[in-house]
Design a protein around this motif. Structure first.
Motif, PDB file in Angstrom:
ATOM      1  N   GLU A 171       0.826  -1.207   0.000  1.00  0.00           N
ATOM      2  CA  GLU A 171       0.000   0.000   0.000  1.00  0.00           C
ATOM      3  C   GLU A 171       0.861   1.258   0.000  1.00  0.00           C
ATOM      4  N   THR A 172       1.758   1.375   0.970  1.00  0.00           N
ATOM      5  CA  THR A 172       2.649   2.525   1.029  1.00  0.00           C
ATOM      6  C   THR A 172       3.905   2.133   1.785  1.00  0.00           C
ATOM      7  N   GLN A 173       5.021   2.812   1.508  1.00  0.00           N
ATOM      8  CA  GLN A 173       6.285   2.494   2.144  1.00  0.00           C
ATOM      9  C   GLN A 173       6.496   3.346   3.386  1.00  0.00           C
ATOM     10  N   LEU A 174       7.099   2.745   4.411  1.00  0.00           N
ATOM     11  CA  LEU A 174       7.409   3.467   5.638  1.00  0.00           C
ATOM     12  C   LEU A 174       8.832   4.011   5.595  1.00  0.00           C
ATOM     13  N   THR A 175       9.131   4.782   4.570  1.00  0.00           N
ATOM     14  CA  THR A 175      10.437   5.414   4.470  1.00  0.00           C
ATOM     15  C   THR A 175      10.490   6.609   5.417  1.00  0.00           C
ATOM     16  N   ARG A 176      11.695   7.081   5.696  1.00  0.00           N
ATOM     17  CA  ARG A 176      11.836   8.263   6.552  1.00  0.00           C
ATOM     18  C   ARG A 176      11.079   9.458   5.982  1.00  0.00           C
ATOM     19  N   GLU A 177      11.157   9.583   4.651  1.00  0.00           N
ATOM     20  CA  GLU A 177      10.467  10.697   4.003  1.00  0.00           C
ATOM     21  C   GLU A 177       8.961  10.597   4.199  1.00  0.00           C
ATOM     22  N   ASN A 178       8.416   9.387   4.038  1.00  0.00           N
ATOM     23  CA  ASN A 178       6.982   9.204   4.226  1.00  0.00           C
ATOM     24  C   ASN A 178       6.571   9.411   5.671  1.00  0.00           C
ATOM     25  N   VAL A 179       7.420   8.971   6.602  1.00  0.00           N
ATOM     26  CA  VAL A 179       7.135   9.165   8.022  1.00  0.00           C
ATOM     27  C   VAL A 179       7.053  10.649   8.338  1.00  0.00           C
ATOM     28  N   GLN A 180       8.006  11.420   7.810  1.00  0.00           N
ATOM     29  CA  GLN A 180       8.012  12.855   8.062  1.00  0.00           C
ATOM     30  C   GLN A 180       6.786  13.527   7.461  1.00  0.00           C
ATOM     31  N   LYS A 181       6.432  13.135   6.250  1.00  0.00           N
ATOM     32  CA  LYS A 181       5.249  13.696   5.608  1.00  0.00           C
ATOM     33  C   LYS A 181       3.995  13.354   6.404  1.00  0.00           C
ATOM     34  N   SER A 182       3.942  12.132   6.898  1.00  0.00           N
ATOM     35  CA  SER A 182       2.779  11.689   7.658  1.00  0.00           C
ATOM     36  C   SER A 182       2.652  12.469   8.958  1.00  0.00           C
ATOM     37  N   ARG A 183       3.772  12.703   9.614  1.00  0.00           N
ATOM     38  CA  ARG A 183       3.744  13.486  10.856  1.00  0.00           C
ATOM     39  C   ARG A 183       3.225  14.888  10.592  1.00  0.00           C
ATOM     40  N   GLN A 184       3.662  15.471   9.488  1.00  0.00           N
ATOM     41  CA  GLN A 184       3.192  16.809   9.158  1.00  0.00           C
ATOM     42  C   GLN A 184       1.690  16.823   8.890  1.00  0.00           C
ATOM     43  N   LEU A 185       1.197  15.766   8.243  1.00  0.00           N
ATOM     44  CA  LEU A 185      -0.226  15.689   7.946  1.00  0.00           C
ATOM     45  C   LEU A 185      -1.061  15.508   9.216  1.00  0.00           C
ATOM     46  N   MET A 186      -0.458  14.946  10.250  1.00  0.00           N
ATOM     47  CA  MET A 186      -1.173  14.713  11.497  1.00  0.00           C
ATOM     48  C   MET A 186      -1.248  15.951  12.374  1.00  0.00           C
ATOM     49  N   LEU A 187      -0.371  16.914  12.110  1.00  0.00           N
ATOM     50  CA  LEU A 187      -0.305  18.115  12.939  1.00  0.00           C
ATOM     51  C   LEU A 187      -1.153  19.233  12.360  1.00  0.00           C
ATOM     52  N   SER A 188      -1.769  20.004  13.238  1.00  0.00           N
ATOM     53  CA  SER A 188      -2.547  21.152  12.804  1.00  0.00           C
ATOM     54  C   SER A 188      -1.599  22.265  12.369  1.00  0.00           C
ATOM     55  N   PRO A 189      -1.844  22.874  11.208  1.00  0.00           N
ATOM     56  CA  PRO A 189      -0.937  23.920  10.725  1.00  0.00           C
ATOM     57  C   PRO A 189      -1.059  25.220  11.499  1.00  0.00           C
ATOM     58  N   PHE A 190      -2.093  25.358  12.292  1.00  0.00           N
ATOM     59  CA  PHE A 190      -2.306  26.593  13.046  1.00  0.00           C
ATOM     60  C   PHE A 190      -2.385  26.282  14.533  1.00  0.00           C
ATOM     61  N   GLY A 191      -2.162  27.300  15.342  1.00  0.00           N
ATOM     62  CA  GLY A 191      -2.275  27.113  16.776  1.00  0.00           C
ATOM     63  C   GLY A 191      -3.715  26.777  17.149  1.00  0.00           C
ATOM     64  N   GLN A 192      -3.879  25.929  18.126  1.00  0.00           N
ATOM     65  CA  GLN A 192      -5.220  25.542  18.525  1.00  0.00           C
ATOM     66  C   GLN A 192      -5.269  25.275  20.019  1.00  0.00           C
ATOM     67  N   ASN A 193      -6.422  25.462  20.591  1.00  0.00           N
ATOM     68  CA  ASN A 193      -6.663  25.127  21.984  1.00  0.00           C
ATOM     69  C   ASN A 193      -7.470  23.843  21.981  1.00  0.00           C
ATOM     70  N   LEU A 194      -6.818  22.727  22.331  1.00  0.00           N
ATOM     71  CA  LEU A 194      -7.467  21.426  22.215  1.00  0.00           C
ATOM     72  C   LEU A 194      -8.711  21.340  23.085  1.00  0.00           C
ATOM     73  N   ARG A 195      -8.671  21.923  24.258  1.00  0.00           N
ATOM     74  CA  ARG A 195      -9.832  21.866  25.151  1.00  0.00           C
ATOM     75  C   ARG A 195     -11.041  22.553  24.512  1.00  0.00           C
ATOM     76  N   GLU A 196     -10.790  23.704  23.885  1.00  0.00           N
ATOM     77  CA  GLU A 196     -11.887  24.409  23.220  1.00  0.00           C
ATOM     78  C   GLU A 196     -12.333  23.652  21.974  1.00  0.00           C
ATOM     79  N   LEU A 197     -11.374  23.019  21.280  1.00  0.00           N
ATOM     80  CA  LEU A 197     -11.672  22.338  20.036  1.00  0.00           C
ATOM     81  C   LEU A 197     -12.548  21.101  20.248  1.00  0.00           C
TER      82      LEU A 197
END
Length: 316
Positions: free
Chosen positions: A95-121
């Motif tokens: 399906e997909t490779q777990l290369t370092r590059e893919n891991v880094q891309k995946s981590r970025q996709l998991m993170l919100s690009p803007f600041g957020q207050n999780l409790r409010e969210l």
């Protein structure tokens, strides 16, 4: 004769990625798992078996193997017929490779690009419920502040620990098959990119992501037993059960989540992966490893290959 394909050291960055691609576990979160498939599942095309030999006309002989994205070591114990099929193949497709590059891309996709207050969210009730759960994973509520809601739900899609997995280790069948193929010098071809897989979750509305999170929190106390049920069905090759159980569970989900989990996450991807793997199947003997949920049914990968003119023979 059964063989076990390797082991790999646990790293937090890999665990998070693996959890996000544990698509079967996402489906467990919708509602409690039942112990038996429904009667209508018995006649589902290609509903039983995990390894299929495929061939079109006099072209190269290839194999399609259904995996389970899991850290359970029992999943790694493969019969000789599976290892022989892999040994005989020139190309390994996954399906997909777990290369370092893919891991880094995946981590970025998991993170919100803007600041957020999780409790409010997520709201104070969900926020308070997450605190003790995250401690079980060795994480603080602060450490997940920047994660998107769907990413937090994905973390909860696998138990934080297992009696059968020693602390500090993670086992994942897909990754170990890839390592084995690499050690044999096989050509390796992924069917999807990290962006294609995880990008699907970004298209969910906030309400649907919260629905996933609510299901994850609700399912957490019984997650070990529910995943054990999934594992037992997988070990018996009852992959029809996965799909039929999913369809029944989704009756209680919102229309958006139903369309996402069934259509976009599974059926549309079945079509894309089938189209992409055929290019390789026509030119080389290949071993294809994809999640078992993608194989059965009228719109499953195996039936799509049959429609394209491939003959199929169950091997395991």
């Amino acid at each position: 004769m059964r063989q076990r394909v390797g082991s790999m050291k646990f790293q937090r960055k890999y665990s998070l990625l693996n959890l996000t691609i544990c698509l079967i576990s996402f489906l467990v979160l919708i509602s409690p798992v039942r112990s038996e498939a429904q009667p209508e599942c018995q006649n589902m095309p290609f509903g039983k078996g995990k390894l299929w030999e495929i061939q079109k006309d006099n072209g190269p002989k290839s194999y399609v193997f259904g995996t389970m994205h899991s850290k359970d070591p029992r999943i790694l114990h493969l019969p000789g017929v599976v290892m022989q099929a892999l040994n005989k193949s020139d190309t390994f497709i996954l399906e997909t490779q777990l290369t370092r590059e893919n891991v880094q891309k995946s981590r970025q996709l998991m993170l919100s690009p803007f600041g957020q207050n999780l409790r409010e969210l997520v709201g104070p009730e969900r926020h308070d419920a997450l605190k003790p759960i995250m401690r079980d994973y060795g994480m603080t509520i602060k450490s997940i502040e920047q994660f998107k809601i769907w990413a937090i739900a994905s973390i909860l899609s696998q138990p934080p620990s297992s009696k059968s997995v020693s602390k500090g280790q993670l086992t994942l069948l897909d990754r170990e098959l890839e390592r084995f193929a690499q050690s044999q010098g096989k050509a390796i071809h992924p069917l999807e990119t990290a962006e294609e897989q995880l990008g699907l979750f970004d298209n969910l509305t906030e309400q649907a992501q919260l629905e996933l999170l609510d299901a994850a929190i609700k399912a957490y106390p019984d997650l070990d037993s529910e995943l054990e049920t999934l594992t037992q069905h997988y070990l018996r090759g009852e992959i029809n059960w996965f799909f039929c159980n999913m369809e029944e569970d989704l009756q209680s989900a919102s229309p958006e989540l139903v369309e996402f989990l069934e259509e976009r996450l599974i059926l549309k991807r079945n079509e894309t992966m089938t189209k992409r793997m055929i290019d390789k199947l026509e030119t080389s003997s290949s071993f294809v490893a994809v999640g078992a949920l993608h194989l059965p049914g009228e719109r499953g990968i195996l039936n799509l290959l049959k429609i394209k003119g491939y003959s199929l023979r169950r091997r395991f």
